[in-house]
Write a protein that holds these residues in place. Structure first.
Motif, short mmCIF file in Angstrom:
data_model
loop_
_atom_site.label_atom_id
_atom_site.label_comp_id
_atom_site.label_asym_id
_atom_site.label_seq_id
_atom_site.Cartn_x
_atom_site.Cartn_y
_atom_site.Cartn_z
N LEU A 351 23.17 -7.15 -46.55
CA LEU A 351 23.42 -7.69 -47.84
C LEU A 351 24.44 -6.66 -48.45
CD1 LEU A 351 23.67 -9.91 -50.15
CD2 LEU A 351 21.69 -8.86 -50.92
N VAL A 352 25.63 -6.99 -48.75
CA VAL A 352 26.63 -6.20 -49.44
C VAL A 352 27.14 -7.03 -50.55
CG1 VAL A 352 28.92 -5.04 -49.56
CG2 VAL A 352 27.57 -5.01 -47.45
N ALA A 353 26.48 -6.52 -51.99
CA ALA A 353 26.77 -7.17 -53.04
C ALA A 353 28.08 -6.82 -53.78
CB ALA A 353 25.39 -6.58 -54.12
N GLY A 354 28.06 -7.58 -54.88
CA GLY A 354 29.52 -7.40 -55.65
C GLY A 354 29.74 -5.93 -56.22
N GLY A 355 30.79 -5.70 -56.79
CA GLY A 355 31.03 -4.38 -57.34
C GLY A 355 32.50 -4.22 -57.70
N PHE A 356 32.83 -3.30 -58.34
CA PHE A 356 34.03 -2.76 -58.84
C PHE A 356 34.45 -1.51 -58.23
CE2 PHE A 356 33.27 -6.25 -61.79
CZ PHE A 356 34.40 -6.94 -61.72
N LYS A 364 30.01 0.64 -47.07
CA LYS A 364 29.73 -0.83 -47.15
C LYS A 364 30.58 -1.23 -46.15
CE LYS A 364 29.36 -1.36 -52.11
NZ LYS A 364 29.70 -1.97 -53.61
N ILE A 365 31.83 -0.80 -45.80
CA ILE A 365 32.80 -1.71 -44.55
C ILE A 365 31.81 -0.96 -43.32
CG2 ILE A 365 34.81 -1.12 -43.34
CD1 ILE A 365 36.24 -1.08 -46.04
N LEU A 366 31.43 0.25 -43.21
CA LEU A 366 30.60 0.63 -41.69
C LEU A 366 29.26 -0.32 -41.86
CD1 LEU A 366 30.74 4.51 -42.20
CD2 LEU A 366 31.65 3.06 -40.45
N ALA A 367 28.76 -0.75 -42.85
CA ALA A 367 27.64 -1.47 -42.76
C ALA A 367 27.86 -2.94 -42.23
CB ALA A 367 26.97 -1.64 -44.01
N ILE A 368 29.08 -3.58 -42.77
CA ILE A 368 29.47 -4.72 -42.12
C ILE A 368 29.71 -4.63 -40.80
CG2 ILE A 368 31.47 -6.30 -42.43
CD1 ILE A 368 31.48 -5.28 -45.74
N LYS A 369 30.34 -3.61 -40.45
CA LYS A 369 31.05 -3.58 -39.13
C LYS A 369 29.69 -3.41 -38.08
CE LYS A 369 33.77 -0.40 -36.03
NZ LYS A 369 33.01 0.29 -35.37
N ILE A 381 28.96 -10.63 -50.96
CA ILE A 381 28.97 -11.41 -52.13
C ILE A 381 30.39 -10.78 -53.01
CG2 ILE A 381 28.11 -11.84 -54.34
CD1 ILE A 381 25.42 -12.14 -52.84
N CYS A 382 31.21 -11.51 -53.32
CA CYS A 382 32.29 -11.26 -54.02
C CYS A 382 33.18 -10.00 -53.27
CB CYS A 382 32.07 -10.75 -55.30
SG CYS A 382 33.44 -10.82 -56.67
N LEU A 383 33.27 -8.72 -53.63
CA LEU A 383 33.43 -7.56 -53.12
C LEU A 383 32.94 -7.51 -51.55
CD1 LEU A 383 35.27 -4.75 -53.03
CD2 LEU A 383 33.47 -3.82 -53.78
N GLY A 384 31.97 -8.12 -51.24
CA GLY A 384 31.14 -8.17 -50.12
C GLY A 384 32.00 -9.02 -48.93
N MET A 385 32.60 -9.83 -49.42
CA MET A 385 33.44 -10.91 -48.74
C MET A 385 34.78 -10.28 -48.51
SD MET A 385 35.19 -14.63 -49.74
CE MET A 385 36.75 -13.97 -50.12
#
Length: 543
Positions: A351-356, A364-369, A381-385
């Protein structure tokens, strides 16, 4: 003549963070489940106009309502416990009160009179409380901070005056206080509570009920001592002991028969709440039969209050699926290409949460990959998308300079850009936006998302054609790249007037990114479908 709303005023003593919000929400839950129309208001004595521009380190999460109000995180607890959508009328601050009074003075509404704390500031607070209670049987009013705080005095004066106006049968005071346990002496001490109640009495408020926060149960002798020294009936001393779950608190209050004295004071008649569904869900929180572990990737993991609604929504989903969801907190700033495999090898979902801001983005990008390449359930979610789109553009579409203008204003391939750019390019689209005090345009509050049929998103929302979820963000996915994404297997499964609302990966176990914050609409009795779908996929993956 409209029916008189009855008020329950909740104050706190000794120190902050004792759980006034949970206590207020718990009482509200019991009253609502007894068939009454209930609402809750949080009055915050700090001078900020709202928490919207406050640091998460300072204030924790900013909770967003349907109508786009940026509010205190306690409103999230109220909504989750009451299963009611609240509005900007349910939260206000000293800053908002003073802003309104000054605006009225500038317009000449006070006919040139000298503006004073009494009657003008106190009067504005009273009016706001009354407005929030319109059409309700009961309004619970939580006063932020602690008795004795200098900034809280106008609020205490306001509730004192309002109680005097409506009478005892239409208003009661509940004071929540700490009963500390002194380990060396092996004793629970009541003196801080006596001092706190003394401070309240000094300004004209005598509590009708005392709720005692403590590490351990209070014996009858101690409760009787508190009742005698604080001037309340013996059945009006209620304990609130540390619990495994906040959702146990309404049941603990009910067991102590908290509604009997409340009903007597406010002349409500006999109250019999139906808490059977709640009780069964709480049992599943405490002793579930399934288990799963997800990596919660964020940059505020040392301050978990920043993700309060999200962690609560995960508990809701787990309870409804009879599963314990173990969170592996992953600091995105500490994730790199050397350790990402080691960090995520033992989890069932990511899960990658929102943020600024750019801090922690590369992790986060490495975790998504990793989630995409290892067919691991993923929810962004938000920034995670937005980061899922950037990761896919860089590594699948091979657009090397793909980025967000949030991180690089001059990037040649702005996968993510400011909403202003979208509005400029699509002038005909009616997109409701808010100007933040810092000058940026934001999407705040509930927006409708049209769901693409025969997608995973459609499946988890029971084939609904559209759904409303809440937003809080300034940057949008650039629709220019939509054909390239869909050709490569990344589906745009949700849109709102041309804006990208949801994405998913074709052929993946579960890979969804949403621009909204689904956690804001999750309740214990009604978990959000997106969160529920993700946790369900993680449980299946664990098996």
């Amino acid at each position: 003549m409209s029916k008189q709303t009855k008020y329950i005023f909740v104050t706190g003593g000794v120190l902050s963070s004792l759980g006034k919000g949970i206590a207020a929400a718990s009482i509200g839950t019991l009253l609502k489940n007894s068939g009454l129309k209930v609402s809750i208001l949080k009055a915050d004595p700090y001078i900020n106009v709202d928490p919207g521009t406050m640091s998460p380190l300072e204030h924790g999460e900013v909770f967003v309502t349907d109508d786009g109000a940026e509010t205190d995180l306690d409103l999230g607890h109220y909504e989750r416990f009451l299963d009611e959508s609240l509005s900007q009328n349910n939260n206000f601050t000293t800053g908002r009160v003073y802003s309104t009074v000054i605006e009225k003075e500038r317009r000449g509404d006070y006919l040139g009179k000298t503006i004073q704390v009494i009657p003008h500031i106190v009067g504005e607070i009273v009016e706001r409380i009354k407005r929030a209670g319109e059409g309700k049987d009961i309004l619970i009013v939580e006063i932020g901070g602690t008795v004795g705080d200098i900034e809280g005095l106008p609020f205490l004066e306001a509730i004192r005056a309002l109680r005097a106006e409506v009478g005892r049968k239409n208003g009661m005071f509940i004071h929540l206080t700490l009963i500390p346990y002194i380990k060396v002496a092996g004793e629970l001490k009541t003196k801080p509570t006596q001092h706190s109640v003394g401070e309240l009495r000094r300004i004209g408020i005598s509590p009708d009920m005392i709720i005692c926060r403590s590490e351990m149960p209070l014996n009858r002798e101690l409760k009787d001592k508190i009742a005698l020294s604080c001037g309340v009936e013996k059945n009006c001393v209620i304990e609130s002991v540390d619990s495994a779950s906040i959702y146990q608190i309404p049941l603990a209050f009910l067991k102590q028969d908290i509604l009997t004295p409340i009903a007597e004071i406010l002349e409500l008649g006999e109250l019999k709440p139906d808490m059977s569904v709640w009780d069964s869900l709480v049992k599943r929180i405490i002793a579930p039969t399934e288990a799963t572990t997800i990596a919660f990737v964020g940059k505020y993991i040392d301050l978990k209050e920043s993700y309060k609604s999200l962690t609560e929504s995960i508990i809701h989903a787990g309870a409804n699926l009879d599963a314990r969801v173990n969170l592996k907190w992953v600091d995105s700033e500490k994730v790199d290409s050397e350790n990402v495999d080691e960090i995520l090898k033992d989890v069932d979902g990511v899960l990658v949460a929102g943020g600024f801001g750019e801090r922690g983005v590369s992790g986060k990008i490495l975790a998504i990959k990793y989630a995409r390449e290892h067919d691991l359930p993923y929810l962004g979610i938000c920034l995670g998308m937005q980061l899922a789109l950037i990761e896919f553009a860089r590594n699948v579409l091979k657009i090397e300079d793909a980025n967000s203008v949030e991180f690089n204003k001059e990037c040649k391939n702005p996968i993510i850009y400011l909403i202003d750019s979208f509005i400029d390019a699509h002038g005909k689209e009616q997109i409701r936006t808010h100007k933040s005090p810092l000058g940026g345009t934001m999407r705040l509050g509930a927006y409708e998302c049209e769901i693409k049929p025969k997608t995973l998103l459609a499946q988890i929302y029971n084939n609904a054609k559209s759904v409303k979820e809440r937003h809080r963000h300034r940057f949008e996915a650039n629709p220019k790249y939509k054909p390239d994404y869909e050709k490569a297997g990344l589906i745009i499964s949700g849109e709102s007037k041309g804006l990208v609302e949801a994405i998913e990966l074709k052929g993946h176990k579960f890979f969804i990114g949403v621009q909204c914050h689904p956690e804001f609409t999750s309740r214990l009795t009604k978990p959000n479908p997106t969160i529920l779908g993700f946790i369900s996929a993680c449980i299946k993956n664990a098996k």
